[in-house]
Design an enzyme around this catalytic site. Structure first.
Site, PDB file in Angstrom:
ATOM      1  N   HIS A 163       0.857  -1.189   0.000  1.00  0.00           N
ATOM      2  CA  HIS A 163       0.000   0.000   0.000  1.00  0.00           C
ATOM      3  C   HIS A 163       0.888   1.232   0.000  1.00  0.00           C
ATOM      4  CE1 HIS A 163      -3.175   2.787   1.105  1.00  0.00           C
ATOM      5  NE2 HIS A 163      -4.018   1.845   0.722  1.00  0.00           N
TER       6      HIS A 163
ATOM      7  N   ASP B  29      -7.904  -5.691   0.224  1.00  0.00           N
ATOM      8  CA  ASP B  29      -8.311  -6.473  -0.944  1.00  0.00           C
ATOM      9  C   ASP B  29      -7.769  -7.892  -0.943  1.00  0.00           C
ATOM     10  OD1 ASP B  29      -9.927  -4.587  -2.028  1.00  0.00           O
ATOM     11  OD2 ASP B  29      -8.319  -3.595  -3.121  1.00  0.00           O
TER      12      ASP B  29
HETATM   13  N1  ACO Z   1       4.201  -7.708  -4.322  1.00  0.00           N
HETATM   14  C1  ACO Z   1       5.550  -7.745  -4.455  1.00  0.00           C
HETATM   15  N2  ACO Z   1       6.321  -6.639  -4.431  1.00  0.00           N
HETATM   16  C2  ACO Z   1       5.710  -5.460  -4.290  1.00  0.00           C
HETATM   17  C3  ACO Z   1       4.325  -5.353  -4.129  1.00  0.00           C
HETATM   18  C4  ACO Z   1       3.550  -6.528  -4.154  1.00  0.00           C
HETATM   19  N3  ACO Z   1       2.228  -6.501  -4.017  1.00  0.00           N
HETATM   20  N4  ACO Z   1       3.985  -4.046  -3.992  1.00  0.00           N
HETATM   21  C5  ACO Z   1       5.126  -3.354  -4.064  1.00  0.00           C
HETATM   22  N5  ACO Z   1       6.178  -4.208  -4.238  1.00  0.00           N
HETATM   23  C6  ACO Z   1       7.584  -3.850  -4.321  1.00  0.00           C
HETATM   24  C7  ACO Z   1       7.924  -3.248  -5.682  1.00  0.00           C
HETATM   25  O1  ACO Z   1       8.270  -4.238  -6.621  1.00  0.00           O
HETATM   26  C8  ACO Z   1       9.077  -2.340  -5.327  1.00  0.00           C
HETATM   27  O2  ACO Z   1      10.205  -3.143  -5.121  1.00  0.00           O
HETATM   28  P1  ACO Z   1      11.674  -2.617  -5.535  1.00  0.00           P
HETATM   29  O3  ACO Z   1      11.881  -1.395  -4.699  1.00  0.00           O
HETATM   30  O4  ACO Z   1      12.567  -3.765  -5.218  1.00  0.00           O
HETATM   31  O5  ACO Z   1      11.566  -2.289  -7.004  1.00  0.00           O
HETATM   32  C9  ACO Z   1       8.670  -1.807  -3.937  1.00  0.00           C
HETATM   33  O6  ACO Z   1       7.832  -2.797  -3.378  1.00  0.00           O
HETATM   34  C10 ACO Z   1       7.922  -0.470  -4.003  1.00  0.00           C
HETATM   35  O7  ACO Z   1       6.862  -0.577  -4.948  1.00  0.00           O
HETATM   36  P2  ACO Z   1       6.089   0.679  -5.546  1.00  0.00           P
HETATM   37  O8  ACO Z   1       5.277   0.225  -6.700  1.00  0.00           O
HETATM   38  O9  ACO Z   1       7.012   1.827  -5.750  1.00  0.00           O
HETATM   39  O10 ACO Z   1       5.199   1.050  -4.303  1.00  0.00           O
HETATM   40  P3  ACO Z   1       3.872   1.889  -4.359  1.00  0.00           P
HETATM   41  O11 ACO Z   1       3.748   2.586  -3.087  1.00  0.00           O
HETATM   42  O12 ACO Z   1       3.797   2.709  -5.594  1.00  0.00           O
HETATM   43  O13 ACO Z   1       2.812   0.690  -4.506  1.00  0.00           O
HETATM   44  C11 ACO Z   1       0.843  -0.478  -4.651  1.00  0.00           C
HETATM   45  C12 ACO Z   1       1.610   0.593  -3.903  1.00  0.00           C
HETATM   46  C13 ACO Z   1       0.563   0.005  -6.088  1.00  0.00           C
HETATM   47  C14 ACO Z   1      -0.474  -0.712  -3.928  1.00  0.00           C
HETATM   48  C15 ACO Z   1       1.673  -1.791  -4.717  1.00  0.00           C
HETATM   49  O14 ACO Z   1       1.992  -2.234  -3.416  1.00  0.00           O
HETATM   50  C16 ACO Z   1       0.987  -2.909  -5.494  1.00  0.00           C
HETATM   51  O15 ACO Z   1       1.105  -2.941  -6.735  1.00  0.00           O
HETATM   52  N6  ACO Z   1       0.255  -3.822  -4.793  1.00  0.00           N
HETATM   53  C17 ACO Z   1      -0.483  -4.871  -5.460  1.00  0.00           C
HETATM   54  C18 ACO Z   1      -1.833  -4.336  -5.919  1.00  0.00           C
HETATM   55  C19 ACO Z   1      -2.755  -4.060  -4.775  1.00  0.00           C
HETATM   56  O16 ACO Z   1      -2.942  -4.894  -3.891  1.00  0.00           O
HETATM   57  N7  ACO Z   1      -3.391  -2.889  -4.804  1.00  0.00           N
HETATM   58  C20 ACO Z   1      -4.407  -2.523  -3.823  1.00  0.00           C
HETATM   59  C21 ACO Z   1      -3.983  -1.366  -2.999  1.00  0.00           C
HETATM   60  S1  ACO Z   1      -5.242  -1.016  -1.772  1.00  0.00           S
HETATM   61  C22 ACO Z   1      -6.426  -0.200  -2.633  1.00  0.00           C
HETATM   62  O17 ACO Z   1      -6.207   0.448  -3.604  1.00  0.00           O
HETATM   63  C23 ACO Z   1      -7.780  -0.310  -2.120  1.00  0.00           C
END
Ligand code: ACO
Length: 378
Positions: free
Chosen positions: A257, A313
């Site tokens: 998140h 979720d």
């Molecule tokens: N699984 C594995 N690795 C992840 C995940 C995940 N779900 N989420 C983030 N990471 C990792 C990224 O690969 C990145 O790693 P790195 O630094 O080695 O490259 C690091 O964590 C940071 O990721 P970002 O995308 O920069 O983080 P951001 O804050 O933008 O992401 C997000 C937030 C989009 C929710 C992300 O965690 C994600 O894609 N999660 C999966 C989708 C999801 O569950 N979304 C629902 C969110 S809740 C809602 O909207 C109601």
């Protein structure tokens, strides 16, 4: 030498507005609506009362609540013209597109004499009745007149199942609706406020919100998490699946998140609901729940050190399934709930509106390129 411009990708860490609607305590993993702990609202309130709270920034007295419920119930009804729109927008598959199309096609309900608050209440009342009927039409059934006396959650279950809802279905869905109602300015709410800042109307802002919520990085994550559990198929396959997924740099849907780097407080509540849902529904739901439990444990071991924990979720698929919501409509149920958050934000924003217009840092070719006629280009 000029200092390079700082671009805030993803607007991370940027405050874009003042709001009294929710406070996200990211240190202690708590969420408050207008100062009230959301866990207490789930335990003691209902979605309609929470909608009042968000729209009016206070809990209602008995008489205020009964007047509000009266209005909401009137709006939950769908006349023949509205049902005709529902049939039309349901021709294409997809709950989110149909819901957005409904609000596009009924724009007249949000303009002219209608006050922004009235169109906000109208949208909150209509959304569940519209979605329930979209689901019916898209699976080949006739539309059904909503039953406003069942409340927003009960009516949605009734429209989907054509049966009087069981108390556990109403309770689960009502709690889910409360938990999804408001959450500061995620992408969908921000999008919605951007549209509102141009002084477009309440319904246009809702359409922006719905379309922005749709993506799998945001509201679409529950459907993606469900597909992920199906792909794993069996709790015993969790560890090997996870290893492969992480080696392919896939994201674990329902994990991570932008704001929470600890356990999402909503996810804690939904996890407990998912456990109950698995007991009540058994079979498929129980299998999904067991996969989710094992995936949570295995994924936490790898991802918690990076601040990645389950978000709500991750756990909602089991609860939605136990309630009877088909998986391709999970995000649309989220939208039905979040409409109140979007409209509450825009009513608040309009009290001191300013057009939202950020800047971009130009990184293209040097300016002053010579225009060459197309015949002379190679
Ligand atoms: N699984 C594995 N690795 C992840 C995940 C995940 N779900 N989420 C983030 N990471 C990792 C990224 O690969 C990145 O790693 P790195 O630094 O080695 O490259 C690091 O964590 C940071 O990721 P970002 O995308 O920069 O983080 P951001 O804050 O933008 O992401 C997000 C937030 C989009 C929710 C992300 O965690 C994600 O894609 N999660 C999966 C989708 C999801 O569950 N979304 C629902 C969110 S809740 C809602 O909207 C109601």
């Amino acid at each position: 030498m000029e200092t390079p411009l700082k671009v805030y990708k993803g607007l991370e860490g940027i405050y874009v507005l003042d709001s009294s609607l929710s406070f996200i305590d990211t240190e202690n993993g708590k969420l408050y609506y207008v100062g009230y702990d959301v866990e207490e609202l789930v335990a003691r309130s209902n979605y309609e009362e929470v909608a009042y709270l968000l729209l009016n920034h206070k809990l209602p007295t008995m008489s205020e609540f009964s007047a509000f419920l009266g209005k909401l119930r009137d709006e939950m009804r769908l006349g023949e013209e509205e049902l005709e729109v529902v049939r039309f927008v349901s021709k294409r598959s997809g709950g989110m597109d149909a819901l957005a199309a409904y609000f596009i096609m009924t724009q007249k309900d949000a303009v002219g004499e209608v006050s922004p608050m009235d169109s906000a209440v109208r949208a909150v009342g209509k959304a569940g009745s519209v979605l329930g009927n979209v689901i019916r039409v898209q699976r080949g059934d006739d539309t059904l007149n909503p039953d406003p006396s069942l409340g927003i959650a009960g009516n949605l279950v009734y429209l989907i199942t054509s049966e009087k809802p069981q108390p556990y279905q109403v309770e689960f869905l009502d709690d889910i609706l409360i938990l999804h109602a408001e959450h500061g300015v995620p992408a969908s709410t921000f999008g919605s406020v951007v549209t509102a800042s141009t002084l477009s109307n309440v319904y246009s802002s809702i359409v922006t919100g719905i379309m922005t919520l749709k993506g799998p990085l945001h509201g679409g994550a529950a459907e993606a998490a469900y597909q992920q559990f199906l792909e794993i198929g069996d709790p015993d396959r969790v560890e090997s699946w996870l290893e492969r997924a992480l080696s392919e740099r896939r994201r674990i849907m329902g994990f991570g998140h932008r704001v929470y780097k600890i356990y999402d407080p909503r996810a804690k509540v939904v996890k407990a609901m998912a456990a109950k849902a698995s007991e009540i529904a058994g079979g498929h739901v129980k299998n999904l729940y067991e996969i989710a439990l094992r995936l949570e444990e295995a994924a936490l071991a790898k991802l918690a050190p990076k601040g990645l924990f389950p978000n709500l979720d991750f756990w909602t698929p089991m609860v939605y399934t136990a309630v009877g919501i088909p998986p391709n409509y999970f995000t649309a149920v989220f939208a039905v709930s979040r409409i109140v958050g979007w409209v509450a934000h825009l009513l608040e924003y309009w009290k001191d509106n300013r057009l939202i217009r950020p800047l971009h840092n130009y990184v293209g070719p040097p300016v002053g390129q010579k225009y060459v006629p197309i015949e002379a280009r190679h």
